[in-house]
Design a protein around this motif. Structure first.
Motif, PDB file in Angstrom:
ATOM      1  N   VAL A 108      10.211  -6.291  20.616  1.00 27.31           N
ATOM      2  CA  VAL A 108       9.233  -6.534  21.674  1.00 27.31           C
ATOM      3  C   VAL A 108       9.732  -5.857  22.938  1.00 27.31           C
ATOM      4  N   LEU A 109       8.830  -5.149  23.631  1.00 24.03           N
ATOM      5  CA  LEU A 109       9.175  -4.401  24.846  1.00 24.03           C
ATOM      6  C   LEU A 109       8.694  -5.165  26.075  1.00 24.03           C
ATOM      7  N   TYR A 110       9.639  -5.453  26.972  1.00 26.19           N
ATOM      8  CA  TYR A 110       9.337  -6.213  28.193  1.00 26.19           C
ATOM      9  C   TYR A 110       9.494  -5.282  29.402  1.00 26.19           C
ATOM     10  N   PRO A 111       8.535  -5.299  30.339  1.00 27.61           N
ATOM     11  CA  PRO A 111       8.546  -4.319  31.438  1.00 27.61           C
ATOM     12  C   PRO A 111       9.444  -4.695  32.611  1.00 27.61           C
ATOM     13  N   GLY A 112       9.640  -3.706  33.482  1.00 29.81           N
ATOM     14  CA  GLY A 112      10.268  -3.969  34.766  1.00 29.81           C
ATOM     15  C   GLY A 112       9.264  -4.606  35.712  1.00 29.81           C
ATOM     16  N   ALA A 113       9.719  -5.001  36.881  1.00 29.72           N
ATOM     17  CA  ALA A 113       8.863  -5.703  37.836  1.00 29.72           C
ATOM     18  C   ALA A 113       7.709  -4.830  38.320  1.00 29.72           C
ATOM     19  N   CYS A 114       6.539  -5.442  38.420  1.00 31.66           N
ATOM     20  CA  CYS A 114       5.349  -4.844  39.031  1.00 31.66           C
ATOM     21  C   CYS A 114       4.827  -3.608  38.316  1.00 31.66           C
ATOM     22  N   GLU A 115       5.048  -3.499  37.018  1.00 30.76           N
ATOM     23  CA  GLU A 115       4.502  -2.391  36.232  1.00 30.76           C
ATOM     24  C   GLU A 115       3.000  -2.610  36.067  1.00 30.76           C
ATOM     25  N   THR A 116       2.190  -1.650  36.537  1.00 30.14           N
ATOM     26  CA  THR A 116       0.735  -1.821  36.546  1.00 30.14           C
ATOM     27  C   THR A 116       0.180  -2.134  35.160  1.00 30.14           C
ATOM     28  N   SER A 117       0.563  -1.338  34.166  1.00 26.74           N
ATOM     29  CA  SER A 117       0.123  -1.554  32.788  1.00 26.74           C
ATOM     30  C   SER A 117       1.295  -1.302  31.844  1.00 26.74           C
ATOM     31  N   PRO A 118       2.039  -2.349  31.515  1.00 26.17           N
ATOM     32  CA  PRO A 118       3.177  -2.173  30.605  1.00 26.17           C
ATOM     33  C   PRO A 118       2.798  -1.514  29.281  1.00 26.17           C
ATOM     34  N   ILE A 119       1.639  -1.849  28.741  1.00 29.65           N
ATOM     35  CA  ILE A 119       1.222  -1.269  27.463  1.00 29.65           C
ATOM     36  C   ILE A 119       1.104   0.246  27.571  1.00 29.65           C
ATOM     37  N   LEU A 120       0.476   0.737  28.625  1.00 27.02           N
ATOM     38  CA  LEU A 120       0.312   2.178  28.790  1.00 27.02           C
ATOM     39  C   LEU A 120       1.617   2.858  29.193  1.00 27.02           C
ATOM     40  N   SER A 121       2.408   2.196  30.024  1.00 29.56           N
ATOM     41  CA  SER A 121       3.676   2.773  30.452  1.00 29.56           C
ATOM     42  C   SER A 121       4.654   2.907  29.285  1.00 29.56           C
ATOM     43  N   TYR A 122       4.678   1.905  28.413  1.00 39.08           N
ATOM     44  CA  TYR A 122       5.600   1.903  27.275  1.00 39.08           C
ATOM     45  C   TYR A 122       5.054   2.640  26.047  1.00 39.08           C
ATOM     46  N   ARG A 123       3.759   2.969  26.040  1.00 39.84           N
ATOM     47  CA  ARG A 123       3.134   3.485  24.818  1.00 39.84           C
ATOM     48  C   ARG A 123       3.852   4.711  24.225  1.00 39.84           C
ATOM     49  N   PRO A 124       4.278   5.698  25.032  1.00 36.74           N
ATOM     50  CA  PRO A 124       4.985   6.848  24.422  1.00 36.74           C
ATOM     51  C   PRO A 124       6.232   6.423  23.645  1.00 36.74           C
ATOM     52  N   LEU A 125       7.035   5.535  24.229  1.00 36.38           N
ATOM     53  CA  LEU A 125       8.231   5.051  23.536  1.00 36.38           C
ATOM     54  C   LEU A 125       7.847   4.177  22.357  1.00 36.38           C
ATOM     55  N   ALA A 126       6.840   3.316  22.539  1.00 32.55           N
ATOM     56  CA  ALA A 126       6.422   2.409  21.468  1.00 32.55           C
ATOM     57  C   ALA A 126       5.969   3.178  20.232  1.00 32.55           C
ATOM     58  N   HIS A 150      13.157   5.852  29.769  1.00 35.32           N
ATOM     59  CA  HIS A 150      12.227   5.864  28.630  1.00 35.32           C
ATOM     60  C   HIS A 150      11.041   6.784  28.867  1.00 35.32           C
ATOM     61  N   HIS A 151      10.873   7.265  30.099  1.00 29.43           N
ATOM     62  CA  HIS A 151       9.879   8.306  30.385  1.00 29.43           C
ATOM     63  C   HIS A 151      10.522   9.694  30.316  1.00 29.43           C
ATOM     64  N   ASP A 152      11.784   9.771  30.704  1.00 33.67           N
ATOM     65  CA  ASP A 152      12.488  11.059  30.685  1.00 33.67           C
ATOM     66  C   ASP A 152      12.872  11.488  29.269  1.00 33.67           C
ATOM     67  N   TYR A 153      13.355  10.518  28.479  1.00 35.67           N
ATOM     68  CA  TYR A 153      13.891  10.835  27.147  1.00 35.67           C
ATOM     69  C   TYR A 153      13.397   9.853  26.077  1.00 35.67           C
ATOM     70  N   PRO A 154      12.092   9.695  25.927  1.00 36.54           N
ATOM     71  CA  PRO A 154      11.597   8.708  24.959  1.00 36.54           C
ATOM     72  C   PRO A 154      12.027   8.987  23.524  1.00 36.54           C
ATOM     73  N   GLU A 155      11.999  10.255  23.113  1.00 38.38           N
ATOM     74  CA  GLU A 155      12.348  10.588  21.732  1.00 38.38           C
ATOM     75  C   GLU A 155      13.831  10.345  21.469  1.00 38.38           C
ATOM     76  N   ASP A 156      14.678  10.744  22.410  1.00 38.19           N
ATOM     77  CA  ASP A 156      16.116  10.534  22.245  1.00 38.19           C
ATOM     78  C   ASP A 156      16.446   9.042  22.170  1.00 38.19           C
ATOM     79  N   ILE A 157      15.823   8.270  23.043  1.00 37.20           N
ATOM     80  CA  ILE A 157      16.093   6.833  23.057  1.00 37.20           C
ATOM     81  C   ILE A 157      15.633   6.182  21.755  1.00 37.20           C
TER      82      ILE A 157
END
Length: 317
Positions: free
Chosen positions: A59-77, A298-305
């Protein structure tokens, strides 16, 4: 003096025109189309997105005040979904989740995450977390260590930062800046140019995703619950002082050199950020990756992570 008055009048007129135009456009906007799977938790609805069908769950939990965690995390997810069942979680007041009247203490935040996982039917899972979300993930791991298989830390907040900086005023300013951008129509312009959503290496957001993010930003940016959560930050950090992850839980840590250098510029000894993360876990199989990148690794290196964490997970679980 006369020239200054003319410029001031012109500036106020343009601002007023922008506000009026944005209100007219906003009124004609279609409401945010509900996205994700809703889970009823303590009388309100939490928004989640579940992808992949792996044997193990994260389960992926966001940092503070992330407008849309689902969209922000989607590339890594999407990358992690090649190996796991991935659940992206939107806390109350984030994305498409409801608002709540419960206090935004770390104890409540972790209980809400735990209850969501229970209602989804998962009693064994890993937790991925970014920035201040690390406080919540660590609290859950300490309260329910028998449920947590591993932890994935993405440049998570550590208590040591309170000795050198108070980012709360800046975070609040950032929140109000988003509200101002929305009111003036700047967010709408950035959305049209594809620049409202974060830039993610190797991933291009679709027009539908951009529209969803814009609607989230206009309707929910810096929500009441986000403001209350920021008000609790210092209290939550004190609550987590001297805590670490349970010895039974292996932890995979990704740390940003940029964040470490920023803390050093604020007066911290060299490598304070990195050393603080080293102390979070004593599990013999825990591992740290020190990466030359921004706070949003996770935005800079999603594939590596995704690849590094997945390979590490195979070896420890």
């Amino acid at each position: 003096m006369k020239k200054q008055n003319i410029l001031l009048t012109l500036g106020l007129s343009l601002t007023a025109a922008s506000l009026i135009t944005e209100k007219v456009l906003e009124k004609n906007d279609k409401p945010l189309v509900a996205y994700g799977q809703k889970v009823r938790v303590f009388g309100k609805y939490i928004s989640t997105e579940i992808i992949g069908n792996g044997e193990h769950v994260i389960v992926l939990y966001p940092g503070a005040c992330e407008t849309s965690p689902i969209l922000s995390y989607r590339p890594l997810a999407k990358l992690l979904a090649n190996y796991f069942t991935v659940i992206t979680y939107e806390p109350f007041g984030y994305g498409d989740s409801d608002l709540t009247d419960y206090e935004r203490t770390v104890d409540n935040l972790s209980d809400e995450l735990h209850e969501t996982m229970r209602r989804l039917g998962y009693n064994k899972y890993s937790i991925g977390m970014h920035s201040a979300g690390g406080i919540v993930g660590m609290d859950l791991a300490n309260k329910y260590p028998e449920e947590v298989e591993s932890c994935l830390l993405l440049d998570t907040t550590v208590v040591e930062i309170t000795n050198y900086t108070n980012t709360l005023p800046l975070e609040k300013l950032s929140g109000y800046s988003i509200k101002l951008m929305n009111a003036l129509g700047i967010s709408r312009v950035l959305s049209k140019t594809g620049r409202l959503l974060p830039k993610v290496n190797g991933y291009t957001y679709t027009k539908e995703e951009q529209d969803q993010y814009l609607k989230c930003s206009i309707q929910n940016a810096y929500s009441r619950n986000m403001q209350e959560e920021l008000d609790e930050v210092n209290h939550n950090l004190k609550y987590m002082k001297d805590k670490k992850y349970p010895d039974s839980i292996p932890v995979c840590i990704f740390v940003s050199t940029t964040t470490d250098k920023m803390l050093t510029k604020l007066g911290a000894p060299n490598n304070t950020w990195i050393k603080a993360h080293e102390k979070l876990s004593t599990h013999p199989l825990s591992k740290m990756f020190i990466i030359d990148g921004s706070h949003y690794l996770h935005h800079d290196y999603p594939e590596d992570i995704a690849n590094d964490y997945s390979e590490w997970f195979k070896q420890v679980i």
